[in-house]
Design a protein around this motif. Structure first.
Motif, PDB file in Angstrom:
ATOM      1  N   ALA A   1      64.338-113.534   3.595  1.00 43.58           N
ATOM      2  CA  ALA A   1      64.043-112.902   2.314  1.00 43.58           C
ATOM      3  C   ALA A   1      64.704-113.669   1.181  1.00 43.58           C
ATOM      4  CB  ALA A   1      64.523-111.453   2.334  1.00 43.58           C
ATOM      5  N   GLU A   2      65.932-114.088   1.378  1.00 46.09           N
ATOM      6  CA  GLU A   2      66.640-114.824   0.337  1.00 46.09           C
ATOM      7  C   GLU A   2      65.953-116.147   0.053  1.00 46.09           C
ATOM      8  OE1 GLU A   2      70.749-115.110   1.432  1.00 46.09           O
ATOM      9  OE2 GLU A   2      71.101-113.010   0.862  1.00 46.09           O
ATOM     10  N   ALA A   3      65.526-116.806   1.130  1.00 43.44           N
ATOM     11  CA  ALA A   3      64.846-118.092   0.955  1.00 43.44           C
ATOM     12  C   ALA A   3      63.556-117.914   0.177  1.00 43.44           C
ATOM     13  CB  ALA A   3      64.557-118.707   2.320  1.00 43.44           C
ATOM     14  N   GLU A   4      62.933-116.762   0.357  1.00 45.96           N
ATOM     15  CA  GLU A   4      61.680-116.533  -0.335  1.00 45.96           C
ATOM     16  C   GLU A   4      61.892-115.801  -1.646  1.00 45.96           C
ATOM     17  OE1 GLU A   4      59.178-114.564   2.493  1.00 45.96           O
ATOM     18  OE2 GLU A   4      59.204-116.278   3.861  1.00 45.96           O
ATOM     19  N   GLY A   5      63.152-115.573  -2.000  1.00 44.51           N
ATOM     20  CA  GLY A   5      63.469-114.971  -3.276  1.00 44.51           C
ATOM     21  C   GLY A   5      62.963-113.545  -3.429  1.00 44.51           C
ATOM     22  N   ARG A   6      63.068-112.763  -2.402  1.00 46.22           N
ATOM     23  CA  ARG A   6      62.632-111.366  -2.487  1.00 46.22           C
ATOM     24  C   ARG A   6      63.634-110.508  -1.730  1.00 46.22           C
ATOM     25  NH1 ARG A   6      60.803-110.252   2.601  1.00 46.22           N
ATOM     26  NH2 ARG A   6      60.194-112.074   3.806  1.00 46.22           N
ATOM     27  N   SER A   7      63.426-109.226  -1.769  1.00 45.79           N
ATOM     28  CA  SER A   7      64.289-108.375  -0.969  1.00 45.79           C
ATOM     29  C   SER A   7      63.597-108.103   0.364  1.00 45.79           C
ATOM     30  CB  SER A   7      64.583-107.072  -1.706  1.00 45.79           C
ATOM     31  OG  SER A   7      63.373-106.504  -2.125  1.00 45.79           O
ATOM     32  N   ILE A   8      64.388-107.583   1.302  1.00 46.51           N
ATOM     33  CA  ILE A   8      63.846-107.341   2.638  1.00 46.51           C
ATOM     34  C   ILE A   8      62.826-106.209   2.570  1.00 46.51           C
ATOM     35  CG2 ILE A   8      64.444-106.743   5.007  1.00 46.51           C
ATOM     36  CD1 ILE A   8      67.234-107.794   4.469  1.00 46.51           C
ATOM     37  N   ARG A   9      61.681-106.426   3.180  1.00 50.78           N
ATOM     38  CA  ARG A   9      60.636-105.406   3.147  1.00 50.78           C
ATOM     39  C   ARG A   9      60.909-104.315   4.176  1.00 50.78           C
ATOM     40  NH1 ARG A   9      57.295-110.004   3.903  1.00 50.78           N
ATOM     41  NH2 ARG A   9      56.783-110.968   1.920  1.00 50.78           N
ATOM     42  N   ASP A  10      60.368-103.159   3.887  1.00 51.13           N
ATOM     43  CA  ASP A  10      60.508-102.075   4.859  1.00 51.13           C
ATOM     44  C   ASP A  10      59.774-102.465   6.142  1.00 51.13           C
ATOM     45  OD1 ASP A  10      61.231 -99.581   5.840  1.00 51.13           O
ATOM     46  OD2 ASP A  10      59.274 -98.747   5.316  1.00 51.13           O
ATOM     47  N   GLY A  11      60.422-102.283   7.246  1.00 50.61           N
ATOM     48  CA  GLY A  11      59.798-102.608   8.521  1.00 50.61           C
ATOM     49  C   GLY A  11      59.976-104.056   8.921  1.00 50.61           C
ATOM     50  N   GLU A  12      60.565-104.849   8.039  1.00 46.57           N
ATOM     51  CA  GLU A  12      60.748-106.263   8.372  1.00 46.57           C
ATOM     52  C   GLU A  12      61.809-106.431   9.457  1.00 46.57           C
ATOM     53  OE1 GLU A  12      61.383-108.613   4.920  1.00 46.57           O
ATOM     54  OE2 GLU A  12      61.492-110.493   6.035  1.00 46.57           O
ATOM     55  N   VAL A  13      62.828-105.589   9.390  1.00 43.87           N
ATOM     56  CA  VAL A  13      63.847-105.628  10.433  1.00 43.87           C
ATOM     57  C   VAL A  13      63.528-104.543  11.444  1.00 43.87           C
ATOM     58  CG1 VAL A  13      66.281-105.551  10.959  1.00 43.87           C
ATOM     59  CG2 VAL A  13      65.530-106.235   8.691  1.00 43.87           C
ATOM     60  N   GLN A  14      63.408-104.969  12.667  1.00 48.23           N
ATOM     61  CA  GLN A  14      63.210-104.004  13.740  1.00 48.23           C
ATOM     62  C   GLN A  14      64.187-104.326  14.840  1.00 48.23           C
ATOM     63  OE1 GLN A  14      59.069-104.050  15.033  1.00 48.23           O
ATOM     64  NE2 GLN A  14      59.152-101.835  14.924  1.00 48.23           N
ATOM     65  N   PRO A  15      65.027-103.391  15.214  1.00 52.57           N
ATOM     66  CA  PRO A  15      65.878-103.675  16.367  1.00 52.57           C
ATOM     67  C   PRO A  15      65.022-103.719  17.622  1.00 52.57           C
ATOM     68  CG  PRO A  15      66.184-101.417  15.636  1.00 52.57           C
ATOM     69  CD  PRO A  15      65.232-102.051  14.680  1.00 52.57           C
ATOM     70  N   ALA A  16      65.550-104.376  18.640  1.00 56.95           N
ATOM     71  CA  ALA A  16      64.759-104.576  19.861  1.00 56.95           C
ATOM     72  C   ALA A  16      64.273-103.255  20.445  1.00 56.95           C
ATOM     73  CB  ALA A  16      65.594-105.328  20.897  1.00 56.95           C
ATOM     74  N   CYS A  17      65.120-102.221  20.365  1.00 56.54           N
ATOM     75  CA  CYS A  17      64.746-100.945  20.984  1.00 56.54           C
ATOM     76  C   CYS A  17      63.536-100.339  20.297  1.00 56.54           C
ATOM     77  CB  CYS A  17      65.927 -99.978  20.955  1.00 56.54           C
ATOM     78  SG  CYS A  17      66.662 -99.745  19.331  1.00 56.54           S
ATOM     79  N   GLY A  18      63.587-100.306  18.972  1.00 59.20           N
ATOM     80  CA  GLY A  18      62.488 -99.701  18.224  1.00 59.20           C
ATOM     81  C   GLY A  18      61.209-100.487  18.375  1.00 59.20           C
ATOM     82  N   GLN A  19      61.372-101.794  18.482  1.00 61.74           N
ATOM     83  CA  GLN A  19      60.207-102.652  18.636  1.00 61.74           C
ATOM     84  C   GLN A  19      59.484-102.366  19.944  1.00 61.74           C
ATOM     85  OE1 GLN A  19      61.140-106.762  19.176  1.00 61.74           O
ATOM     86  NE2 GLN A  19      59.338-107.416  18.040  1.00 61.74           N
ATOM     87  N   ALA A  20      60.271-102.120  20.994  1.00 62.51           N
ATOM     88  CA  ALA A  20      59.658-101.926  22.300  1.00 62.51           C
ATOM     89  C   ALA A  20      59.124-100.506  22.483  1.00 62.51           C
ATOM     90  CB  ALA A  20      60.673-102.231  23.400  1.00 62.51           C
ATOM     91  N   CYS A  21      59.751 -99.539  21.854  1.00 61.81           N
ATOM     92  CA  CYS A  21      59.491 -98.124  22.144  1.00 61.81           C
ATOM     93  C   CYS A  21      57.998 -97.808  22.126  1.00 61.81           C
ATOM     94  CB  CYS A  21      60.207 -97.233  21.147  1.00 61.81           C
ATOM     95  SG  CYS A  21      59.856 -95.484  21.442  1.00 61.81           S
ATOM     96  N   PRO A  22      57.415 -97.482  23.283  1.00 59.67           N
ATOM     97  CA  PRO A  22      55.976 -97.269  23.346  1.00 59.67           C
ATOM     98  C   PRO A  22      55.498 -96.084  22.496  1.00 59.67           C
ATOM     99  CG  PRO A  22      56.850 -97.611  25.539  1.00 59.67           C
ATOM    100  CD  PRO A  22      58.023 -97.457  24.616  1.00 59.67           C
ATOM    101  N   THR A  23      56.348 -95.104  22.284  1.00 63.51           N
ATOM    102  CA  THR A  23      55.875 -93.929  21.547  1.00 63.51           C
ATOM    103  C   THR A  23      56.305 -93.950  20.084  1.00 63.51           C
ATOM    104  OG1 THR A  23      57.844 -92.710  22.168  1.00 63.51           O
ATOM    105  CG2 THR A  23      55.939 -92.504  23.620  1.00 63.51           C
ATOM    106  N   ASN A  24      56.897 -95.030  19.648  1.00 64.09           N
ATOM    107  CA  ASN A  24      57.375 -95.115  18.272  1.00 64.09           C
ATOM    108  C   ASN A  24      58.413 -94.050  17.951  1.00 64.09           C
ATOM    109  OD1 ASN A  24      56.079 -97.355  16.981  1.00 64.09           O
ATOM    110  ND2 ASN A  24      54.157 -96.237  17.235  1.00 64.09           N
TER     111      ASN A  24
END
Lengths: 472, 236, 744
Positions: free
Chosen positions: B166-189
């Motif tokens: 985000a810093e390199a692109e001169g913006r702030s972090i978007r919602d949903g851009e960071v996902q921890p591994a657990c949330g990413q995998a969770c089949p039921t969200n």
């Protein structure tokens, strides 16, 4: 009219009972001490060898094994992250309170029976602290990084966290260790000088160094007395702080059963309780093995027995207050802790503790005959120390098995490594003491002599009464 | 708005969590968590940072199981932080989460005792990754030596990476851009992650849900993990 | 890797040494020392150190076919994640899928071609080259009558199945026999047979749980292992969070599975009575004309023979409760009934599945969302889907083997020595086979008694495609590509078959004319180019590249079809027999329910340490085999938690550790499948017990499918105890239940 015969019997009674009223020439006393110190028989060497073996197995073998393989060789596990090591730590800190309490407090309050027993108990303080000080190291996951707790300017550019009770602990223990060692050393100087003047060879060379050129001049005595008085006063708050802070290691957390404002004084009283009991145990053994019957008499055991009883009362009071508060608090996890003690896996231990710490002292120690019987007192005081060990074990390893998430309750049994290290540390204490018993005058002859000078039997009317004059 | 640049928050919807353990393995894979073996598990020395607790409710035949995924709650008032003598665990001033510096840890295990969520794991032994299993290790995450405490980091390496991008692109972090591994995998969200400082983020909306609660809230630790209570349908 | 491994520290030391050596060598010209210095890891030249690459592919850890992306850096696969654009799993992935890395990097993998040197089963092996072994096998096959060759496979990826099928076809031998333990546990064949009977269509049914508001699961463990757990997991999540309406779920099964544990209500049904309960519910709905107006009337004929009262008595569910359940189901907007794998374990499995599926018809919601659909059909014959054979074919093969009628047996993707009831004597049959040729990644029980072991690529090292079955509302052709270079001298079995065909020539070569796997796969995809999907490409090459990049091709439009019941089905009354079990009820009082493991599926992944250490969701046990016993039953047998018990069936006995499970019918005990391996690498070997061994070989009469839950057993306490490695504190959990306070 008092007959001559009655008077003699009366004074004989006093002599027999009271060391202070049974004066002997200083020379004779010195010789007794030196003989005790230099007599070494086969049994002694067997003891020393056995203890050395245990120390090697426990501290070099088992601890080394633990360092190289990892903490996992101990029995601790999630959620019981602290086990026997911390129990031992608290226990030895408790033992270390004996010396200062018996010596400093009794000195400050001028309790005369203290005179022959101060040295033996001060020595316990120093050695028990040494052993206790090992445990924070033994217990570290990365022992080789222990120095990161020491505040010094370093390349990591990091100070220790002074918010942590462990840091307070470390500072308090160091202060106490230094203070109590000096406090042990000061009254030793005249005795070292005595030994220096009466020995030859390597002993003479050692004592010459340790005696710091003591000649016994008026000004030397004056300064020594002043220093001892200052230390006696100063060491008492340090002693209180040490065990209070050890208690705060637990009290400052939010662990169920630990988080309690009463823990500071509760632990101090518990420490003195176990410390005084340990003094009695050691004195009984010393008297037996080193033929110190002249110096250590019934009156001393009587007095210590009373102290043990008084501290049993005090400990019980705190225990009860803590228990009742937990009970009435009614918090779910608190109640689980009470169930754990009354009916859980550690219940047998808990009942043993109640018996050795409350039932037995209360039922026996009111009786002078039992107090003055070395055998009975030995059993009772050993029992108290077992009970106090259990108390710490329950608090550390027992309470940690229960927490607010029942899914994560745990169980704990010490592993062989933990047991070996514990035996090793006990052996270290005993070995240090056994070695010291042949190197350090275990009875402060000059203090005894000083007391004897100030005590006389005076005839008042028909009775012979002991009187004490203030020397200072 | 909290005092931090980001207020990373995790929402765990207990109504959706099925207890399937996908998150557990995702976490283990992402964070180089060692396998400890049967005997160690029997002793209760599993290293998984994220565990799913299963409680029973009722008696047969009217019995129900409840699943609660439990990880470091990243408390605002973290009980683990003040007790560490060497600052191995402290509060990140940027992310507002509880950070563990492995290299600083000397293994007093004080933090683990003081954690009411039992969320901290200890390296009882050196981790074992028999070759070539070590090839799989995540290069962004340290492998921890014996004697070191560790715990869920909210996948801080992913947060860092997102911030750098985000810093390199001169913006702030978007919602949903960071996902921890657990949330990413969770089949039921069931696991949603985001910045509570952003009022439009998914976590901000979910945090307002009336099913929301924090675990052991009464202790005042102010966790950054918000659970949504499991739903109830009245069925016969 | 022959490179000298050098750490940074050693490097510095050596540089010092090197400098000294240079000095010395300057003085003494003879002394020549060369220090070779290479980096610790030698990355393949196309990789950039420190930079991540993500490759899309297809998961092969279970037959579902989810899309994955694999993170690689420095030429190593680091993590497997779900492919977010893949319609089936939408970026999600289950535990097994993520553990695929450990298959790739398993330390006990087969690294080269092995040829038996000692006695069979002695595990003495010599090595040889691929060229030699292909020549050897080809020579052997060439001189052999084709009916003496058999090919036994598991449920293979579609591309491999196609190659195997064509290979056997070219040889002129029998069709390959597909025995897949996971599919057996899922009831794959029975589901197919049921749709065939009801809708005259062999495709698998798909249940739109996501949009349902009432879900009745009958032995359906769709959140754990059943058919496509990630896709159903997604659907479950959606079902729980529909705006405003929270879907309600009821599970009917003898043992509370993880799926049942997530239901709002679990109704313990005696084993095998699920279908009867469905029948009773249907009867009530039809009789009381519940559901959409008048729809139920159409189905009256189906329930002619159903007797609600009798079923209530047999199942222990009162008529009153059955009525309530029927009302709940029929009055919902989008109810759905799901017949799961557990039903398929019984001898009445097929009828039970039909009875459950029929519930979806009589409430009149077919074609609506939240209803039952048929999995999309492949677009062309080039992309056929292959389904498992019936178990009777397997029995037939064993008989042929025993009769000495099989000389060469190929085994691919299956482990028959492990996962077939022992009483059938597969091992005895194998002894009569002259040449057993196994493909495997990790040595297993079958490779141990093989003559030639051909080390296979893992799915992360090879090419392929897969049509997920059951699929989703879109047609999907999922792409599989190598993520890393093959670690060892392994080959894709497909490539081996192509090479064999090339050697053999003739009909086989004509059936398998492709030079390699990639060419073969590319020809399969040509039919997709003209269809409207996620890829628009004018030429095959562009299509190929896009296909690999996006992890597959999927259609733009929804292609789900609603099934239409056939007249003959509607006119035949449904009948579900009472379940019968093998074994004398007096001698063997309990019914054994093998349970597909969330961690290992049918047992094939017991080799992976992550999955071994993964706590079972409902019991939290790992690393061991346990037997779930109702606490009442356990008390009557004087069995305590952690006691080792003997489970005896008419066909043998195994030992497992008792777990007092509060969520199981008192007449049933459940044992997870997957452990009890004698091979399969260091983490699986000699651990727990293999429940397949003691199962009865009975088969469902119509389909010939193994009735794997129709065995009676006896449980005996032993004097031994073994604490289960479990995550939970059973003292704590029991206390919490007693006191009724749970955290949160």
């Amino acid at each position: 009219m008092l007959s001559e015969k009655t008077a003699v019997t009366q004074s004989e009674n006093y002599w027999r009972k009271h060391l202070m009223l049974d004066p002997r020439p200083v020379r004779e006393m010195n010789q007794m001490i030196l003989t005790a110190m230099t007599t070494v028989n086969k049994r002694y060497w067997i003891t020393v060898t056995t203890l050395t073996l245990f120390v090697t197995i426990g501290l070099i073998g088992a601890w080394g094994y633990q360092i190289f393989n990892g903490m996992g060789v101990a029995g601790i596990r999630r959620p019981v992250y602290w086990g026997v090591y911390i129990t031992n730590f608290v226990f030895w800190i408790g033992i270390s309170h004996s010396g200062t309490f018996v010596s400093a407090i009794l000195r400050v309050f001028k309790a005369e029976f203290r005179r022959p027993i101060t040295r033996a108990s001060e020595l316990m303080t120093t050695f028990a602290l040494t052993v206790a000080g090992l445990y924070p190291l033994i217990h570290l996951g990365r022992t080789w990084r222990f120095y990161w707790m020491i505040p010094y300017p370093n390349q990591r550019q990091l100070w220790p966290n002074f918010h942590s009770p462990l840091m307070w602990d470390m500072l308090a223990i160091f202060t106490y260790l230094i203070g109590s060692t000096l406090y042990l050393y000061l009254p030793l100087i005249p005795d070292f000088a005595m030994a220096r003047d009466r020995t030859t060879g390597w002993r003479h060379r050692i004592y010459r160094i340790l005696a710091l050129g003591w000649r016994g001049s008026e000004s030397e005595w004056h300064h020594l007395k002043q220093a001892i008085t200052i230390f006696a006063f100063a060491i008492i708050p340090v002693m209180f702080s040490v065990h209070t802070i050890v208690a705060w290691d637990f009290g400052m957390t939010m662990v169920p059963g630990w988080h309690s404002s009463i823990f500071g004084p509760y632990f101090v009283v518990g420490a003195i309780f176990s410390g005084v009991s340990a003094v009695a145990t050691v004195l009984i053994i010393l008297r037996k093995t080193m033929q110190l019957d002249y110096f250590l008499r019934e009156e001393h055991f009587d007095a210590i027995g009373k102290l043990v009883l008084v501290f049993s009362f005090a400990w019980t009071y705190f225990f009860f207050a803590d228990y009742l508060t937990e009970w009435y608090g009614g918090e779910a996890v608190g109640k689980e802790l009470l169930t754990l003690q009354a009916r859980g896996p550690i219940a047998p231990l808990w009942y043993i503790m109640l018996i050795t710490n409350i039932l037995v002292p209360w039922l026996t120690l009111w009786n002078r005959k039992i107090r003055t019987s070395p055998k009975a007192l030995l059993v009772i005081t050993l029992g108290v120390n077992i009970g106090m060990y259990i108390e710490r074990y329950i608090i550390v390893a027992g309470f940690l098995t229960r927490n607010r998430l029942p899914f994560d309750w745990g169980a704990y049994t010490p592993s062989i490594v933990e047991i070996l290290i514990s035996i090793g540390s006990l052996s270290t204490f005993l070995l240090l003491y056994v070695l010291a018993s042949r190197l350090i005058p275990l009875i402060p002859v000059w203090e005894v002599h000083e007391g004897q000078i100030s005590h006389t039997l005076r005839r008042v009317g028909q009775a012979l009464l002991p009187s004490v004059s203030e020397l200072e | 708005m909290s005092k931090y640049e980001h207020h990373w928050t995790m929402i765990v919807d207990l109504d959706k969590c099925t207890g399937c353990q996908a998150c557990v393995i995702a976490c283990q894979a992402e964070n180089n968590i060692p396998v400890v073996g049967e005997d160690e598990i029997r002793k209760g020395r599993g290293m998984q940072w994220l565990r799913i607790e299963r409680y029973w409710e009722g008696e047969y035949p009217n019995i129900r199981a409840r699943f609660i995924p439990l990880m470091c709650q990243q408390c605002e008032n973290a009980p683990c932080e003040p007790v560490c003598p060497v600052f191995a665990t402290y509060h990140s001033e940027v992310d507002g989460i509880n950070v563990q510096v492995y290299n600083r840890c000397i293994g007093t295990r004080y933090c683990a005792n003081n954690c009411p969520y039992i969320a901290r794991m200890f390296n009882w032994f050196d981790p074992q990754f028999p070759e070539p299993l070590n090839e799989q290790l995540n290069p962004d995450v340290t492998v921890r030596q014996r004697g070191i405490m560790e715990k869920c980091t909210f996948c801080i390496q992913r947060i860092r990476r997102a911030r750098e991008t985000a810093e390199a692109e001169g913006r702030s972090i978007r919602d949903g851009e960071v996902q921890p591994a657990c949330g990413q995998a969770c089949p039921t969200n069931a696991i949603i992650f985001g910045d509570l400082n952003d009022p439009n983020s998914q976590v901000s909306r979910l945090a307002a849900n009336r099913r929301g609660f924090r675990l052991l809230e009464e202790l005042g630790t102010e966790p950054a993990v918000i659970y949504l209570k499991g739903g109830e349908s009245n069925v016969i | 890797m022959s490179s000298y491994e050098l750490s940074r520290r050693e490097f510095l030391k050596l540089s010092g040494l090197g400098a000294t050596a240079a000095l010395i060598s300057g003085c003494t010209a003879n002394l020549q020392k060369t220090v070779w210095m290479e980096p610790y890891v030698t990355p393949p030249e196309e990789t950039l150190p420190g930079e991540d690459f993500w490759f899309a592919s297809t998961c092969r850890m279970c037959p579902a076919g989810c899309g994955i992306v694999v993170r690689t850096s420095n030429g190593r696969a680091r993590k497997i994640e779900g492919n977010a654009s893949h319609p089936l799993n939408q970026g999600k992935l289950c535990a097994r899928g993520q553990a695929g890395l450990q298959l790739l990097y398993h330390p006990d993998r087969l690294t080269q071609v092995l040829k038996r040197t000692g006695e069979r089963g002695s595990k003495q092996w010599g090595t040889t080259s691929w060229e030699q072994i292909v020549d050897e096998i080809a020579a052997e096959l060439a001189n052999m009558s084709s009916e003496r060759v058999a090919f036994l496979t598991g449920r293979l990826p579609d591309y491999q199945a196609m190659l195997v099928s064509r290979f056997m076809d070219g040889l002129g031998g029998e069709k390959p026999i597909v025995y897949d333990a996971q599919s057996v546990l899922d009831g794959y064949v029975l589901l197919q047979a049921a749709t065939q009977a009801m809708f005259d269509d062999k495709r698998l049914p798909v249940f739109d749980i996501a949009q349902a508001d009432v879900v009745f699961g009958f032995g359906a463990n769709f959140l754990e292992t059943w058919l496509s757990p990630v896709a159903y997991g997604l659907a479950y999540g959606a079902m729980r969070s529909q705006s405003g309406i929270r879907g309600t779920m009821v599970s009917f099964e003898p043992r509370m599975s993880m799926t049942a544990a997530n239901s709002d209500r679990w109704i313990p049904v005696p084993a095998g009575y699920e279908g009867l309960v469905a029948l009773a519910l249907g009867k009530i709905i039809v009789d009381e004309r519940l559901g959409h107006d008048g729809v139920a009337d159409k189905y009256r004929a189906l329930y002619k023979k159903a007797d609600v009262g009798a079923i209530a008595e047999q199942s222990g569910i009162s008529v009153e409760q059955l009525r309530k359940l029927a009302h709940l189901f029929a009055t919902a907007h989008h109810p759905i009934a799901v017949p799961g794998g557990v039903l398929a374990g019984q001898l009445n499995g097929l009828d039970a599945i039909k009875a459950v599926t029929a519930l979806n018809l009589i409430v009149g919601h077919t074609g609506d969302h939240g209803a039952i659909f048929l999995s999309p059909a492949p677009p062309s014959r080039d992309l056929m889907q292959f389904s498992p054979s019936s178990f009777s074919e397997m029995i037939n093969l064993i008989e042929r083997m025993k009769a000495g009628k099989v000389d060469v047996l190929f085994v691919l993707g299956a482990n028959p020595v492990y996962e077939i009831p022992e009483v059938l004597g597969f091992v005895d049959g194998l002894a009569k086979v002259k040449r057993v040729i196994s493909f495997a990644v990790i040595p297993d029980e079958t490779t141990a008694v093989s003559d030639i072991v051909l080390p296979a690529h893992t799915y992360l090292e090879t090419w392929g495609y897969e049509l997920p079955n059951p699929g989703k509302q879109q047609l999907i052709v999922s792409a599989q590509q190598p993520i890393v270079r093959p670690l060892y001298d392994t080959r894709d079995p497909g490539d081996v078959l192509l090479a064999l065909a090339d050697k053999l020539g003739g009909q086989v070569a004509r059936r398998l004319p492709w030079p390699n796997l990639v060419t073969f796969i590319q020809t399969r995809l040509t039919s997709l180019q003209i269809l409207s999907g996620n890829i628009t490409a004018n030429d095959a090459e562009t299509f190929w590249i896009h296909w690999l990049q996006s992890g597959g091709w999927w259609s733009q439009d929804t292609v789900w079809e609603s099934p239409n019941p056939t007249e003959s089905f509607l006119n035949t009354p449904l009948q579900v027999n009472e379940p019968t079990f093998d074994g004398d009820a007096e001698k063997f009082p309990l019914q054994l329910l093998p349970v597909a493991s969330v961690a290992f599926g049918d047992g094939r992944h017991a080799s992976l340490p992550w999955l071994q250490e993964m706590p079972d969701p409902t019991t939290t046990v790992s690393w061991d085999t346990w037997v779930e016993i109702n606490p009442q039953t356990a008390a009557s047998l004087d069995i305590q938690d952690s006691d080792i018990v003997k489970i005896r069936s008419p066909y043998g006995e195994i030992e497992a550790v008792a777990y007092l499970y509060p969520g199981i019918h008192p007449n049933v005990i459940a044992v997870p499948v997957g452990q009890g391996h004698t091979e399969l690498g260091r983490w699986a070997q000699n651990r727990g017990a293999n429940v397949w061994r003691i199962l009865s070989p009975q088969t469902e009469p119509e389909t010939g499918q193994l009735a794997w839950a129709a065995t009676r057993v006896k449980v005996e306490a032993t004097t031994k105890r073994r604490l289960l490695p479990r995550l939970e504190s059973n003292i704590g959990v029991d206390r919490a239940r007693e006191k009724g306070h749970l955290p949160g």
